[in-house]
Design an enzyme around this catalytic site. Structure first.
Site, mmCIF file in Angstrom:
data_model
loop_
_atom_site.group_PDB
_atom_site.id
_atom_site.type_symbol
_atom_site.label_atom_id
_atom_site.label_comp_id
_atom_site.label_asym_id
_atom_site.label_seq_id
_atom_site.Cartn_x
_atom_site.Cartn_y
_atom_site.Cartn_z
ATOM 1 N N TYR A 106 0.834 -1.221 0.000
ATOM 2 C CA TYR A 106 0.000 0.000 0.000
ATOM 3 C C TYR A 106 0.863 1.264 0.000
ATOM 4 C CZ TYR A 106 -3.744 -3.239 1.079
ATOM 5 O OH TYR A 106 -4.637 -4.276 1.023
ATOM 6 N N ASP A 168 -2.410 -10.607 8.383
ATOM 7 C CA ASP A 168 -1.613 -11.670 7.749
ATOM 8 C C ASP A 168 -0.137 -11.605 8.130
ATOM 9 O OD1 ASP A 168 -3.513 -13.042 5.778
ATOM 10 O OD2 ASP A 168 -3.836 -10.932 5.359
ATOM 11 N N HIS A 407 4.715 -6.522 -4.315
ATOM 12 C CA HIS A 407 3.306 -6.782 -4.601
ATOM 13 C C HIS A 407 2.466 -5.534 -4.393
ATOM 14 C CE1 HIS A 407 1.960 -7.107 -0.282
ATOM 15 N NE2 HIS A 407 3.253 -7.272 -0.144
ATOM 16 N N TYR A 488 -11.549 -1.194 -0.893
ATOM 17 C CA TYR A 488 -11.662 -0.905 0.544
ATOM 18 C C TYR A 488 -10.428 -0.172 1.060
ATOM 19 C CZ TYR A 488 -8.422 -4.176 2.911
ATOM 20 O OH TYR A 488 -7.306 -4.796 3.411
ATOM 21 N N ARG A 489 -9.361 -0.185 0.269
ATOM 22 C CA ARG A 489 -8.083 0.355 0.727
ATOM 23 C C ARG A 489 -7.193 0.338 -0.509
ATOM 24 N NH1 ARG A 489 -4.717 -3.348 5.021
ATOM 25 N NH2 ARG A 489 -3.199 -1.838 5.741
#
Ligand code: ADP
Length: 545
Positions: A106, A168, A407, A488-489
């Site tokens: 993110y 996670d 990622h 959502y994010r």
């Protein structure tokens, strides 16, 4: 890359001369101490998850130098955070707070605006201020990771008494994850819903406490989140309206037993009926945690082996290659795996597990996996630990799929409905096929909705691959939004685009956010652009991506 790094000059925020900036930093050194203000003039080192950089996004999908800090500062108290904010207003320097900066996928530790001064809160503000074993609550500073809280419970002999909830990856900050509305996998998995009480430094330097924290002498700050009057906490999550310096969190009583279960399903088309079976079970809390329905491709990648071990061609890895690889694993071949956990003593679990078993077996080819047949390093055991609130980092393994693996995710929200799951699955698969990218869909089933998380793994040293991944993501976001699905994010690079999809009534919500931003942060210094919100000093100059 190394050569470029050696030549590196510190970045200076736009709108201030280098000399003035250096002078301003010297002034800040007087407040914080020399060693707590670091200019970012060193080569950018990527490190790895547990030794991550705080100067940039170690998994950047743009050039390394795009989202990069000019300096990093380390406050030790709320008062010092206030000082930094006042300083930023005086010199009109953009600041970007992070808790620990392990928000990989993110944006990591990176600021949205190049040359921002990063406030690394976690390094020195890392105290667990309170653990209340009677109320099952705690109060933490930004530098408290899921691992740290877990270890503290262990050290204080409270681990048998109560559980934490971990996402996670357990190395991140509890505050960082919660304000970004991350999720975990016990019944307390909705971190934002489980927090109670914030202390926030506002962009103009004042400090507030929300909920019961506003009442001097209260003893319910961590047990009643609302207090009196408007519930202001919401505006401090996924925003740039304040810097959270303390947060209360609720903890889960030890349920008195737990049992992980894994079911596999053979066909891609099983997805829709399976999701429709999951919905009533999840909403009625027979399925008790945010459970994952994962595609076999990601499970193969979670072995930690690189893609080249399985296939050397371009384009999406063929299904038969994946299924052949799956057949070799202790779990055997399948297309979807459901990971869940049942909580409580055996006699309570057995009733719920029997209901689940009967429902899941309505799908032909459904298999319940016997955990005793699975070796200790099988991914199942990582899910087992996480659903029991035990922090873990096994999840990092699938990033090895690509060399220099990084990622970034596509993560739309939908109802828990077969038709929606199929629609999003087909959409993601078609677009990723178009761009020749391996498809890793995982459905995370919340209470009344689910997030589809599609992680794209790319080589962070391959500009062409990065561009392709980004174009693919942008296309998926737009196509999903056209069908009514929103993220959502999201990663820093997609924040403007995603915010732009929430555009009902001529972008009324975005305008409301801008009004709040201008009122709370008149100079627009705090995390400009985060979540697509720009203060008026930045609007109209083409900062949006
Ligand atoms: P983690 O340590 O879990 O990886 P981060 O510290 O990277 O989380 O936080 C994720 C994002 O949330 C950051 O990039 C930042 O924009 C925001 N954030 C984190 N901590 C705070 C905080 N204490 N106050 C305000 N915003 C924060």
């Amino acid at each position: 890359k190394e050569q470029r790094a050696r030549q590196r000059l510190p970045v200076v925020p736009l709108g201030i001369e280098r000399d003035e900036f250096l002078k301003a930093l010297s002034e800040l050194k007087e407040t914080l101490g020399n060693e707590h203000v670091e200019i970012n003039d060193k080569p950018l080192q990527d490190g790895w998850y547990m030794e991550h950089p705080n100067t940039h996004d170690m998994m950047t999908i743009l050039d390394d130098e795009e989202f990069v800090a000019s300096a990093v500062v380390y406050p030790s108290t709320t008062e010092e955070v206030q000082e930094i904010v006042r300083w930023a207003n005086k010199y009109l320097i953009p600041i970007f707070p992070i808790s620990m900066g392990r928000n990989l996928g993110y944006g990591g530790a990176a600021p949205r605006v190049r040359g921002s001064v990063t406030i690394d809160l976690g390094k020195r503000m890392n105290k667990i201020l309170n653990i209340n074993a009677e109320d099952y609550t705690c109060l933490v500073e930004p530098g408290v990771s899921f691992y740290a809280l877990y270890n503290a419970l262990e050290e204080r002999g409270l681990r048998d008494h109560m559980w934490i909830d971990t996402p996670d990856l357990g190395g991140g900050s509890i505050i960082g994850n919660t304000v970004d509305r991350g999720v975990g996998y016990t019944p307390y998995g909705d971190h934002w819903a489980c927090h109670s009480g914030l202390e926030v430094v506002l962009p103009t330097g004042e400090v507030i406490r929300t909920g019961m924290g506003a009442l001097p002498g209260n003893n319910t700050w961590q047990s009643f989140p609302y207090g009196f009057g408007p519930y202001s906490d919401g505006i401090f999550s996924q925003s740039n309206f304040g810097i959270v310096t303390k947060m209360g969190m609720t903890l889960m009583p030890n349920p008195g037993g737990y049992e992980s279960f894994m079911y596999t399903f053979q066909k891609e088309e099983d997805l829709a009926p399976l999701i429709d079976i999951i919905r009533p079970l999840r909403i009625s809390n027979i399925l008790e945690n945010v459970a994952q329905l994962r595609h076999v491709t990601q499970a193969i990648a979670a072995s930690g082996l690189p893609r080249t071990k399985f296939y050397s061609g371009t384009g999406r890895i063929p299904s038969d290659v994946i299924h052949a690889a799956a057949a070799e694993t202790p779990v055997g071949d399948y297309t979807w795996a459901y990971y869940g956990m049942s909580y409580g003593p055996a006699h309570i679990r057995s009733h719920k597990l029997a209901l689940i078993d009967a429902e899941f077996h309505k799908i032909p080819g459904c298999r319940k996996i016997d955990p005793s047949t699975l070796p200790a390093d099988e991914y199942f055991w990582s899910r087992d630990r996480i659903a029991a609130g035990i922090p873990d980092i096994h999840e990092l393994r699938w990033v090895n799929w690509a060399p220099n693996g990084a990622h970034i995710a596509f993560s739309p929200v939908s109802p828990i409905r077969g038709a929606d799951a199929t629609q999003l699955f087909e959409l993601g698969k078609a677009v990723q096929d178009k761009y020749g990218i391996d498809f890793f869909p995982a459905f995370c089933v919340g209470l009344r909705e689910m997030h589809l998380i599609v992680e794209i793994v790319f080589n962070r040293d391959d500009p062409e691959e990065k561009q392709r991944a980004l174009r693919c993501l942008r296309e998926m976001v737009d196509l999903a939004a056209a069908k009514g699905y929103g993220e959502y994010r999201t990663h820093l690079v997609l924040m403007d685009q995603v915010a732009g999809t929430y555009k009902w009534n001529d972008g009324a919500l975005g305008k409301f956010n801008e009004r709040l931003k201008d009122a709370l942060d008149p100079n627009g210094i705090l995390a400009p652009g985060r979540c697509g919100i720009w203060g008026k000093r930045y609007r109209g100059f083409g900062w949006e991506l």
